[in-house]
Design a protein around this motif. Structure first.
Motif, short mmCIF file in Angstrom:
data_model
loop_
_atom_site.label_atom_id
_atom_site.label_comp_id
_atom_site.label_asym_id
_atom_site.label_seq_id
_atom_site.Cartn_x
_atom_site.Cartn_y
_atom_site.Cartn_z
N GLU A 261 -5.74 1.81 -11.18
CA GLU A 261 -5.13 1.66 -9.43
C GLU A 261 -3.85 1.46 -9.19
O GLU A 261 -3.32 1.26 -7.72
CB GLU A 261 -6.88 1.26 -9.03
N ASP A 262 -4.69 -0.34 -9.06
CA ASP A 262 -3.38 -1.28 -8.63
C ASP A 262 -2.28 -2.02 -9.95
O ASP A 262 -3.64 -2.37 -11.00
CB ASP A 262 -3.68 -1.98 -7.93
N TYR B 43 1.32 -1.25 -0.17
CA TYR B 43 -0.34 -0.35 -0.26
C TYR B 43 1.11 1.05 -0.11
O TYR B 43 0.17 2.30 -0.07
CB TYR B 43 -0.96 0.10 1.23
N GLU C 282 -7.94 12.83 -14.34
CA GLU C 282 -8.55 12.03 -12.80
C GLU C 282 -9.51 11.47 -12.36
O GLU C 282 -9.36 10.40 -11.44
CB GLU C 282 -8.23 13.34 -11.52
N GLY D 247 -10.08 1.58 -12.21
CA GLY D 247 -11.14 2.05 -11.86
C GLY D 247 -11.38 3.47 -12.03
O GLY D 247 -10.75 4.41 -12.47
N SER E 255 -0.56 8.97 -12.16
CA SER E 255 -2.06 9.61 -13.28
C SER E 255 -1.45 9.53 -14.21
O SER E 255 -0.10 9.85 -14.94
CB SER E 255 -2.47 10.40 -12.04
N ASP F 220 0.00 -0.56 -5.34
CA ASP F 220 -0.69 1.07 -5.80
C ASP F 220 0.09 1.22 -6.70
O ASP F 220 1.13 0.64 -6.86
CB ASP F 220 -0.96 1.58 -4.77
N TYR F 221 -0.36 1.73 -7.75
CA TYR F 221 0.54 2.65 -9.26
C TYR F 221 0.50 3.41 -8.43
O TYR F 221 -0.82 4.54 -8.75
CB TYR F 221 -0.53 2.36 -10.18
N GLY G 106 -14.85 -1.35 -11.68
CA GLY G 106 -13.59 -0.60 -12.63
C GLY G 106 -13.62 -2.35 -13.30
O GLY G 106 -14.43 -3.15 -13.30
N SER H 294 -8.61 5.63 -13.90
CA SER H 294 -6.93 5.48 -13.57
C SER H 294 -6.38 4.61 -13.64
O SER H 294 -7.53 3.16 -13.22
CB SER H 294 -6.14 6.59 -12.30
N ILE I 245 -12.92 7.28 -10.66
CA ILE I 245 -13.51 8.31 -9.24
C ILE I 245 -14.92 9.07 -10.01
O ILE I 245 -15.29 9.93 -9.75
CB ILE I 245 -12.48 9.33 -9.39
#
Length: 290
Positions: free
Chosen positions: A85-86, A44, A80, A104, A74, A70-71, A148, A83, A106
């Motif tokens: 996410e991982d 994380y 934004e 995922g 951006s 986690d990536y 996602g 994106s 936002i």
């Protein structure tokens, strides 16, 4: 080298702590799950990102069936609302190594002219259309894509540092992302003329100002419209939307073609215009100024 320490155990539960070179990692930064004797690591903390990608997948998965992290970056275009996410590095039962990219949305930040399901479907469509030699990909998502979705690529050489293939795939995904936005923008603005430009930094501001003056140019020839400039990575997306939906877009395209050629017209500085023709005088002044 990553490892783990068994911290707590019971008949139905095993708790592990991830380690690096024998040093325990805070559980807020990483953890290890065990399912039926299979170990899966979760990271994380973005601080560990560079450490992870410097290893080869064979080394990383020596003890674990998968490693998810986690990536921390951006999209370069600053988009934004959607994106990566991982990223998961995993090994199948057939000993095939793969990257899995989790995407995922936002929801609270969604302000696009299209829906999130439309965005996800278009992204998959562009990915499917693009020729990705040497890669295999799959996709999974729920019925509405709102939760996602994920795309996987086979790792071609598990003995090389992860970064080698990861950066190549990320570059491809960035291109797919940009193409997705372009396609959806064009669909959402079907009543608009949309043109993509790439300007050198030293003339970018002047070029953008000249494009925006096109609305005044249209007004002077009897066409009312609005215009918008939107940055997309290293490109500029210029959209012109007529206020009258009955206005032929072809007329605006022709006008834009003429307008873009005016600054390179070699006879412009030799022409004389009536002093009372304010519109022409204003146009010429802007061309010289910009």
């Amino acid at each position: 080298m990553f490892g783990y320490i068994l911290q707590e155990t019971s008949e139905s539960y095993k708790k592990h702590i991830l380690t690096i070179d024998g040093v325990s990692i805070d559980q807020e930064k990483a953890c290890v799950y065990e399912h039926d004797g299979v170990l899966e690591a979760r990271i994380y903390s973005v601080d560990l990102y560079e450490k992870i990608i410097s290893l080869c997948s064979e080394e990383l998965l020596h003890l674990f069936s998968e490693f998810r992290f986690d990536y921390p970056f951006s999209w370069e275009s600053g988009f934004e609302s959607f994106s990566i996410e991982d990223i998961t590095v995993t090994r199948t039962d057939e000993n095939i190594f793969k990257f899995i990219f989790g995407f995922g949305f936002i929801i609270g930040n969604w302000k696009q002219l299209w829906s999130m399901p439309e965005h996800g479907e278009e992204f998959i469509s562009v990915l499917n259309y693009k020729c990705l030699t040497g890669y295999e990909w799959e996709r999974w998502y729920d019925e509405h894509i709102l939760g996602g979705f994920a795309v996987s690529f086979k790792i071609k050489n598990p003995s090389l540092p992860i970064q080698t293939e990861l950066e190549e795939i990320l570059s491809v995904l960035e291109q797919i992302h940009e193409k997705t936005i372009t396609n959806l923008t064009l669909k959402a603005q079907s009543n608009a003329v949309v043109v993509k430009f790439n300007f050198p930094d030293e003339v970018k501001v002047a070029c953008e100002q000249y494009l925006l003056y096109f609305v005044q140019f249209l007004h002077d020839i009897g066409i009312e419209a609005t215009a918008e400039l939107k940055e997309q990575a290293e490109s500029i997306l210029f959209s012109v939307i007529p206020k009258n939906k009955e206005e032929a877009l072809e007329n605006i395209k022709i006008a834009l073609g003429i307008y873009l050629r005016l600054p390179t017209n070699p006879t412009l500085n030799t022409l004389t215009f009536p002093e009372h023709n304010i519109e022409v005088q204003r146009l010429v002044a802007n061309i010289y100024h910009l």
